[in-house]
Design a protein around this motif. Structure first.
Motif, PDB file in Angstrom:
ATOM      1  N   CYS A   1       0.836  -1.196   0.000  1.00 50.46           N
ATOM      2  CA  CYS A   1       0.000   0.000   0.000  1.00 50.46           C
ATOM      3  C   CYS A   1       0.880   1.259   0.000  1.00 50.46           C
ATOM      4  N   PRO A   2       0.636   2.167  -0.943  1.00 50.14           N
ATOM      5  CA  PRO A   2       1.456   3.386  -0.988  1.00 50.14           C
ATOM      6  C   PRO A   2       1.210   4.296   0.214  1.00 50.14           C
ATOM      7  N   CYS A   3       0.122   4.029   0.937  1.00 54.07           N
ATOM      8  CA  CYS A   3      -0.223   4.884   2.076  1.00 54.07           C
ATOM      9  C   CYS A   3       0.356   4.308   3.379  1.00 54.07           C
ATOM     10  N   CYS A   4      -0.053   3.065   3.747  1.00 50.34           N
ATOM     11  CA  CYS A   4       0.347   2.501   5.043  1.00 50.34           C
ATOM     12  C   CYS A   4       1.442   1.444   4.912  1.00 50.34           C
ATOM     13  N   GLN A   5       1.868   1.154   3.686  1.00 48.50           N
ATOM     14  CA  GLN A   5       2.898   0.142   3.424  1.00 48.50           C
ATOM     15  C   GLN A   5       2.434  -1.267   3.789  1.00 48.50           C
ATOM     16  N   GLY A   6       1.142  -1.447   4.021  1.00 45.53           N
ATOM     17  CA  GLY A   6       0.602  -2.771   4.341  1.00 45.53           C
ATOM     18  C   GLY A   6       0.305  -3.559   3.079  1.00 45.53           C
ATOM     19  N   PRO A   7      -0.155  -4.801   3.262  1.00 45.55           N
ATOM     20  CA  PRO A   7      -0.471  -5.633   2.095  1.00 45.55           C
ATOM     21  C   PRO A   7      -1.747  -5.155   1.400  1.00 45.55           C
ATOM     22  N   MET A   8      -1.789  -5.383   0.091  1.00 44.23           N
ATOM     23  CA  MET A   8      -3.013  -5.068  -0.657  1.00 44.23           C
ATOM     24  C   MET A   8      -3.546  -6.381  -1.212  1.00 44.23           C
ATOM     25  N   ILE A   9      -4.867  -6.513  -1.231  1.00 39.93           N
ATOM     26  CA  ILE A   9      -5.452  -7.781  -1.672  1.00 39.93           C
ATOM     27  C   ILE A   9      -6.122  -7.616  -3.033  1.00 39.93           C
ATOM     28  N   LEU A  10      -6.007  -8.690  -3.807  1.00 40.53           N
ATOM     29  CA  LEU A  10      -6.653  -8.686  -5.123  1.00 40.53           C
ATOM     30  C   LEU A  10      -8.159  -8.782  -4.942  1.00 40.53           C
ATOM     31  N   GLN A  11      -8.871  -7.905  -5.592  1.00 41.52           N
ATOM     32  CA  GLN A  11     -10.331  -8.044  -5.623  1.00 41.52           C
ATOM     33  C   GLN A  11     -10.836  -7.669  -7.002  1.00 41.52           C
ATOM     34  N   MET A  12     -12.033  -8.137  -7.289  1.00 42.70           N
ATOM     35  CA  MET A  12     -12.632  -7.878  -8.589  1.00 42.70           C
ATOM     36  C   MET A  12     -13.744  -6.870  -8.405  1.00 42.70           C
ATOM     37  N   ARG A  13     -13.700  -5.842  -9.227  1.00 41.07           N
ATOM     38  CA  ARG A  13     -14.716  -4.805  -9.124  1.00 41.07           C
ATOM     39  C   ARG A  13     -15.687  -4.962 -10.291  1.00 41.07           C
ATOM     40  N   PRO A  14     -16.958  -5.141  -9.983  1.00 44.76           N
ATOM     41  CA  PRO A  14     -17.939  -5.247 -11.066  1.00 44.76           C
ATOM     42  C   PRO A  14     -17.906  -3.982 -11.920  1.00 44.76           C
ATOM     43  N   ASP A  15     -18.012  -4.169 -13.215  1.00 46.59           N
ATOM     44  CA  ASP A  15     -17.961  -3.039 -14.136  1.00 46.59           C
ATOM     45  C   ASP A  15     -19.346  -2.452 -14.260  1.00 46.59           C
ATOM     46  N   ARG A  16     -19.505  -1.244 -13.783  1.00 48.50           N
ATOM     47  CA  ARG A  16     -20.852  -0.635 -13.797  1.00 48.50           C
ATOM     48  C   ARG A  16     -20.980   0.424 -14.876  1.00 48.50           C
ATOM     49  N   ARG A  17     -20.166   0.304 -15.915  1.00 50.49           N
ATOM     50  CA  ARG A  17     -20.295   1.277 -17.004  1.00 50.49           C
ATOM     51  C   ARG A  17     -21.659   1.168 -17.672  1.00 50.49           C
TER      52      ARG A  17
END
Ligand SMILES: [Zn+2]
Length: 154
Positions: A138-154
């Motif tokens: 994480c560029p903010c807290c330097q913690g781990p970031m997790i992969l997630q899928m974001r539904p495409d709401r276009r």
């Protein structure tokens, strides 16, 4: 000068004013298929090529529904596909630009199939509630970031 002659002259002027044929720019494309490494894609096509070990495992390609192989430029948009094996072997839809004579695709947006739907992969920090496109701390807290899928709401 009669009216007809004037019209003809006007048309000729318009034709003469037409811009010269420019070198062709990129073609905007949408391609569908599976995201694979080049060696996996070659295996899928039953192509047994004796390549240097490891050379085809670092290149990510789209194996199209028409069985064509399109190599992808690695950049901010596609970096996750190169670095995260979880995003490979999935059905995907890529939007991008093809430049004349260049086999590589410049991807401008991508979606991969997850739970039967095309979704946008992103890496999320639950502490800071921010997401980025490619795996990293994480560029903010330097913690781990997790992969997630974001539904495409276009
Ligand atoms: Zn964070």
């Amino acid at each position: 000068m009669g009216l007809a002659t004037g019209v003809v002259a006007g048309v000729l002027v318009l034709l003469g004013a037409a811009p010269p044929v420019a070198s062709p720019g990129p073609t905007v494309v949408t391609v569908r298929g599976r995201i694979l490494t080049l060696d996996s894609a070659l295996r899928s096509l039953d192509l047994e090529l004796k390549l240097d070990p490891g050379s085809a495992s670092k290149q990510v390609v789209l194996l199209g529904e028409d069985r064509s192989i399109t190599p992808l430029f690695r950049d901010e948009i596609t970096r996750a596909l190169f670095e995260d094996g979880r995003l490979r072997n999935l059905r995907a839809e890529l939007h991008g630009r093809h430049y004349p004579g260049v086999p590589y695709l410049k991807v401008t947006s991508l979606r991969v199939e997850h739970d039967g739907q095309l979704q946008i992969p992103e890496y999320f920090c639950e502490v800071c509630s921010i997401s980025v496109r490619a795996p990293q701390i994480c560029p903010c807290c330097q913690g781990p970031m997790i992969l997630q899928m974001r539904p495409d709401r276009r």
